[in-house]
Every structure is written in C-alpha cells, then in structure tokens.
Scaffold this active site. Structure first.
Site, PDB file in Angstrom:
ATOM      1  N   LYS A 191      23.752  92.478 -23.470  1.00  0.00           N
ATOM      2  CA  LYS A 191      23.554  92.954 -24.775  1.00  0.00           C
ATOM      3  C   LYS A 191      22.176  92.539 -25.473  1.00  0.00           C
ATOM      4  O   LYS A 191      22.009  91.797 -26.244  1.00  0.00           O
ATOM      5  CB  LYS A 191      24.689  92.063 -25.646  1.00  0.00           C
ATOM      6  N   ASP A 224      29.661  95.024 -25.485  1.00  0.00           N
ATOM      7  CA  ASP A 224      30.772  95.464 -26.455  1.00  0.00           C
ATOM      8  C   ASP A 224      31.356  96.699 -26.199  1.00  0.00           C
ATOM      9  O   ASP A 224      32.436  96.963 -26.135  1.00  0.00           O
ATOM     10  CB  ASP A 224      30.564  95.330 -27.883  1.00  0.00           C
ATOM     11  N   ASP A 248      32.372  86.881 -16.209  1.00  0.00           N
ATOM     12  CA  ASP A 248      33.824  86.059 -16.190  1.00  0.00           C
ATOM     13  C   ASP A 248      34.912  86.818 -17.097  1.00  0.00           C
ATOM     14  O   ASP A 248      35.926  86.800 -16.491  1.00  0.00           O
ATOM     15  CB  ASP A 248      33.410  84.539 -16.548  1.00  0.00           C
TER      16      ASP A 248
END
Ligand code: NAD
Length: 361
Positions: A191, A224, A248
């Site tokens: 991101k 996202d 993860d």
C-alpha cells in the site's frame, strides 16, 4: 537412502494432527527417519524453554522439518516460537498455496493461488516499545524535529521495517518459485499510496527483480483493492507476493476461498532449510479430542515430498487426499454440511481414510 526429517508435534491439537500426518507420509512408502523434537508450552515445562536448543540443532542438521502448530500467548507472555524458528533459521520466505479440491465446501470452485510472504521484516520484526517506555519519548523528539509532530505519551509503538535486501530476497524467491512450478504471473501487493517509504520500497524492489524474469508476468496491486479482487475474481491471480503482515492476513483470506484452515498448507524456506507446517494454529479448545482436521498438515507433507523431489509420492498423496475430500466420508466436522454432523470422523479417522485410498492408487 532414507530422509532424515525433524518432527515438531507442537502443542494443543498439534500432536494429534502430527501423528495422523506421519502415518500417511509413511504409507507413501518413501523411507523417512523421523527425529522428534519438542517445542512450545509442553517443552517449557519439561526443558525450561519453549524452544530448546536441541530443536534448532536438529533442524540445522537435517535441513528439513515438519511441525504442528505452537500456541503463542496474546498481548503479553513469551514471543512466538513460530516467529523465533523462522528468524533463527533464516527462513525468510513463507509459501501458502490455496487450491480448490472438488467436494470442499466453499463459495469458489476453481482457485489455484500461491501466497509468498516475507517472513522476517515489517511489523513482525518485533521492534516494539510498550506504552510508557522512555524510548518512545526519544523517538517522539525525532518525529517532532522532523516536522511529523510528537507521539502521544499514552501510545505504544511498533516499528514497520522493510529493507531493500529483504524485499529483493523474497521477490527473487517468488519468481524462482513461479518458474519452478510453471506459474505465469507474480502480483506484488502492498500500500505505497499511504505507506510510501516501506511499502514503496517493497514495490520498487519487486519491480527491479521482475526485470530479471521476463518469462513471468509481473503486476502490482494495493492491498485493500486486492482484498476485494480476491473475493470477486480470484481466478485472475497466480503467485501473490507480500510483505509480512499483509501476507499473514491475506493467506487466511485465501484459505477461506478454498474451504478454510482445515485444508490450508504452508512452508517456510531459507536458502538451505525448509520447514513445513499448516497455516492454522493449535486450536487449543479441541486438544485431545481427536476432532480437528489433519489435512492442512497432510497437504504440507505433500509440499515436503515435492521439495524432496519425491514427485510421484507427492502426486499420490495429493490424489488420495483429493479423493477422500471428494467422497466426503472420512472427513472431519469442518468439511461436513454442518459442524455437528454425526457422520464426521476424527483426526485419526482421516488418516485411516487417506491410507486406504493410497493403497488403491
Ligand atoms: P487456530 O487456527 O488455532 O483456530 C481457530 C479456529 O479455527 C479453531 O477454533 C477451529 O474452529 C478452526 N480450526 C483451526 N484449525 C483447524 C483444523 N485443523 N481443523 C478444524 N478446524 C480448525 O487460531 P487461534 O485460535 O487464533 O490460535 C490458537 C493458537 O495457535 C494461538 O496461540 C496462536 O498464536 C497459535 N498459532 C500458531 C500458528 C503456528 O504454529 N504456525 C499459526 C497460527 C496461530
């Protein structure tokens, strides 16, 4: 020649799923010599350490290990044994395939993804300061001087650390993995629109490494957006390359796409050592109940067989597992239409079913 492999049963439901997995690995006919070593809560009681030296020594000697899950206390208490193992053995890459098998209860039917996650850096590096630690005050002086404002005195602080070295190393691993297993595309995920200096660096490193693998397609996604895309059109993706934390979280999402944690395998690789383990944790509420699904660890065993170049045995075990799933008889509660289905078998019953199938293949 037999393969010497370190076995760490772990704690909670770990020992049960380990027993079931070792039984099916032995039923493939591949000669193994197992070296059992204990780590986790039970080891702490017996040996005074959650990660006794003998565990590391055994893995360093054998270079291949298979382990059950190990409990980590939440919030406080000892640091994760799983994270320590990955760090001390320099197992810098974590690989978690998510593949659909007919018969698995899932909203999706044709998923074949591989999550490749960096294992050492990022917010998991363990560089953290508890609220009240004077170090936070010192760092606050630096952030203020840099024009970023102070850190509130009631804040805890966990540092996100991402290096070019770590990012390039995991990117090379992802491309080499893609080549080796005939995959077509690597998608790097982070991101960098918000977290410019760490996630930005991760993308930059992946971009540069990608140039050395012109035969593999490369693309980038924001994390996202990737979450939405994986839910809407997972078939567009192949190998997914993540820094530690996103990897993860999204590996659990990918496990959910293919039927849940009960069937999600994993492996941690360094340059010389490989450690195979399911994605899921120790599911402690089911300890000793012969209840949980050992398939995630069995599929981790399939990965181990491939790593050992025992391709035929790996194919046979994967086919046997797929057949047991498709028939839906020798499966645990999580693979039945409802969790209280009385026809569900226990952990050892799955091993029985898989071994019967192996004998017919
Ligand atoms: P978990 O994965 O142990 O269990 C969450 C729930 O998922 C369980 O209650 C159960 O309903 C289901 N589940 C998990 N594995 C299953 C299986 N094989 N078959 C059927 N159902 C299964 O996650 P948690 O409760 O968050 O973690 C428990 C402990 O495990 C924690 O201490 C955590 O730190 C640790 N953990 C260890 C590892 C590891 O050893 N690599 C990985 C994740 C979590």
């Amino acid at each position: 020649m037999s393969y010497k492999v370190t076995v760490i049963p772990g704690d909670g439901t770990g020992p049960e799923i380990t027993d079931a997995t070792i039984r099916v690995l032995e039923a493939t006919g591949v000669p193994f010599e197992w070296e059992y070593r204990e780590a986790g809560i039970d080891a702490a009681e017996k040996y005074g350490s959650v990660l006794p030296d003998e565990v590391l020594e055994s893995i360093r000697r054998n270079k291949v290990a298979i382990k059950g899950p190990i409990t980590t206390p939440r919030g406080s208490g000892f640091r994760s044994v799983n994270v320590a193992l990955r760090k001390l053995l320099d197992l810098y890459s974590c690989v978690r395939p998510a593949k659909s098998y007919p018969g698995v209860r899932s909203r999706y039917s044709d998923i074949d993804l591989v999550v490749v996650r960096e294992n050492h850096e990022d917010l998991y590096a363990g560089v953290e300061f508890e609220r009240g630690d004077p170090a936070i005050g010192k760092i606050s002086e630096l952030t203020e001087a840099a024009g970023m404002g102070p850190i509130r005195p009631d804040a805890g602080l966990s540092l996100k650390i991402i290096s070019e070295y770590g990012s390039k190393r995991i990117a090379h691993f992802a491309f080499r993995y893609a080549r080796h297993y005939n995959r077509k595309k690597v998608t790097a995920v982070a991101k960098d629109n918000i977290i410019k200096f760490t996630d930005g660096l991760f993308f930059q490193a992946a971009r540069e490494v990608a140039k050395e693998y012109p035969d593999i397609e490369f693309e980038e996604r924001l994390v996202d957006n990737m979450c939405m895309q994986l839910v809407q059109k997972p078939e567009l993706y192949d190998v997914l390359l993540f820094p530690n934390l996103y990897g993860d979280i999204l590996s659990d999402l990918c496990a959910g796409l293919v039927g849940g944690l009960g069937v999600a395998p994993g492996a941690n690789f360094g340059d010389e050592i490989a450690l195979f383990e399911p994605v899921h944790g120790s599911a402690p509420k089911y300890t000793g109940m012969n209840k949980v699904n050992p398939m995630a660890m069995m599929f981790s065993g399939v990965m181990m067989l491939r790593y050992l170049n025992e391709e035929q045995a790996a194919d046979r075990l994967e086919k046997a597992l797929a057949a047991v799933i498709a028939e839906g008889r020798h499966v645990t509660y999580d693979m039945k239409p409802t969790p209280d289905d009385p026809t569900a078998v226990g952990t050892s019953g799955v091993a029985d079913g898989v071994i019967q199938k192996l004998q017919t293949l």
